[in-house]
Scaffold this active site. Sequence first.
Site, PDB file in Angstrom:
ATOM      1  N   ASP A   6      -1.004  -0.925  -0.194  1.00  0.00           N
ATOM      2  CA  ASP A   6      -0.436   0.365  -0.561  1.00  0.00           C
ATOM      3  C   ASP A   6       0.654   0.149  -1.621  1.00  0.00           C
ATOM      4  O   ASP A   6       1.679  -0.472  -1.344  1.00  0.00           O
ATOM      5  CB  ASP A   6       0.154   1.004   0.716  1.00  0.00           C
ATOM      6  CG  ASP A   6       0.506   2.455   0.510  1.00  0.00           C
ATOM      7  OD1 ASP A   6       0.807   2.841  -0.634  1.00  0.00           O
ATOM      8  OD2 ASP A   6       0.495   3.207   1.503  1.00  0.00           O
ATOM      9  N   GLU A 100      -4.006   3.140  -2.862  1.00  0.00           N
ATOM     10  CA  GLU A 100      -4.118   2.453  -1.578  1.00  0.00           C
ATOM     11  C   GLU A 100      -5.561   2.212  -1.189  1.00  0.00           C
ATOM     12  O   GLU A 100      -6.467   2.889  -1.679  1.00  0.00           O
ATOM     13  CB  GLU A 100      -3.404   3.224  -0.473  1.00  0.00           C
ATOM     14  CG  GLU A 100      -3.949   4.588  -0.196  1.00  0.00           C
ATOM     15  CD  GLU A 100      -3.197   5.238   0.962  1.00  0.00           C
ATOM     16  OE1 GLU A 100      -3.470   4.894   2.114  1.00  0.00           O
ATOM     17  OE2 GLU A 100      -2.329   6.078   0.692  1.00  0.00           O
TER      18      GLU A 100
END
Length: 391
Positions: A6, A100
């Site tokens: 992420d 992500e």
Amino acid sequence: MILHLDADAFFASVEQAADARLRGRPIAVGGMKRGIVASASYEARKFGVYTPMPTSQALRLCPRLIVLPGDYDKYELFSRFMFSYAYDLTPEVEVSGIDEGYADLAGLRRVRPEEAAQKIQRAIAQQLKIGVSEGVAANKLVAQIASKLRKPRGFIVVESGREREFLDPLAVNWLPGVGPKLAAEMRLGGLTCIRQVAQMEMECLRLLCGVQAAQMLRFSQGIDDRPVVATREAAKSYSHQETFATDTCDEEFLTARLCVLADDLVEKMRCDRKCARTVSVKIRYADMSEAERSESLPEPADLPEDFYGSIRRLFRAAWDRRVRLRLVRVKFSNLYSGPPLPTLFNRESLARRNALQDTLTAVRNRFGSRALMRSHDWLCRRDPTGRSRQA
DNA sequence: TCTGGGGTCCTAGGACCC
DNA sequence: TCTGGGGTCCTAGGACCC
């Protein structure tokens, strides 16, 4: 083991990576006039600037804030670079958003999952100048929460079997599907942390979460059997919206903007070889209240003019309070692959469609959308059946 | 003059069909 | 002279996600 990767403050980080002068300074990516902050650098966050704060408010908190308009092609490129490091480890990579994704590390042979994960985190930081946070766990849910827990540049491994221990003390809003509304309802029912959700009776939870109750209960107990899916699903709808610099009730302008949004959307749809059967028009009033109307055509279509009539009708139906609007939106759904009517898609009809498209674009570019709409009206009046419209 | 843009999924009522 | 049961599709609105 599954890795969740992420990026930290992705859009802002990309801007800082691409321009050394922006490093170490408070910057935000977002709309200038009536926009919001889509991403704020950590320097900006020190001033209390966060997503999705109105840009005007952000500038009041941090007058030195550098606001950039956003360059999605650049973010797309950086995103591909970032995921390429994950693909170096395994083809089992699921890109779940521009910033992500998940990687299934089960197949790694020579290296331990945690070491591999840390290696790509370092590589992305050194080579792309993008900070990423990582969570490694036995399932997607726990990996995702873990990666977000210690941002920026966090790294957490949750040992298999310790999922509940990890989730128990966290607030309920860490669970996917628990947004502001549900969190408030849960709070009223005395539920503040995940441990309490995990101990709920299914029937009680059903009152709060409806059909999602079973999944919510499993998630709260750290159970998640969703696999990492490497292939991306096709989009189920296309939409475009526009917020105006100033609210307006100029009907001609509003309809023209809706048609321009539809034109752009149809172009995108045609590139993807899709056609749509359902079109929706949404409006937002100055007070932020919204209305939406939709209708379905008898056949899927992929020419802008096929939708203009519906769009105007839907807009008039939605706009029942004849007061100023701040936003309009067009959405196409009920998508089908390929041309709407295969028999029409021979070389001749394709050429005709393209010629029509070119003409419409030329009229729009030369005379603007109002002229385009007027010429469309004229065509419809002359030929209400539409049979010879293309000719 | 606070509140973007692009998505997904769920609910609930009504029309309609067998 | 009464009104079931099971299903699909359409529409409007809302919550949620990044």
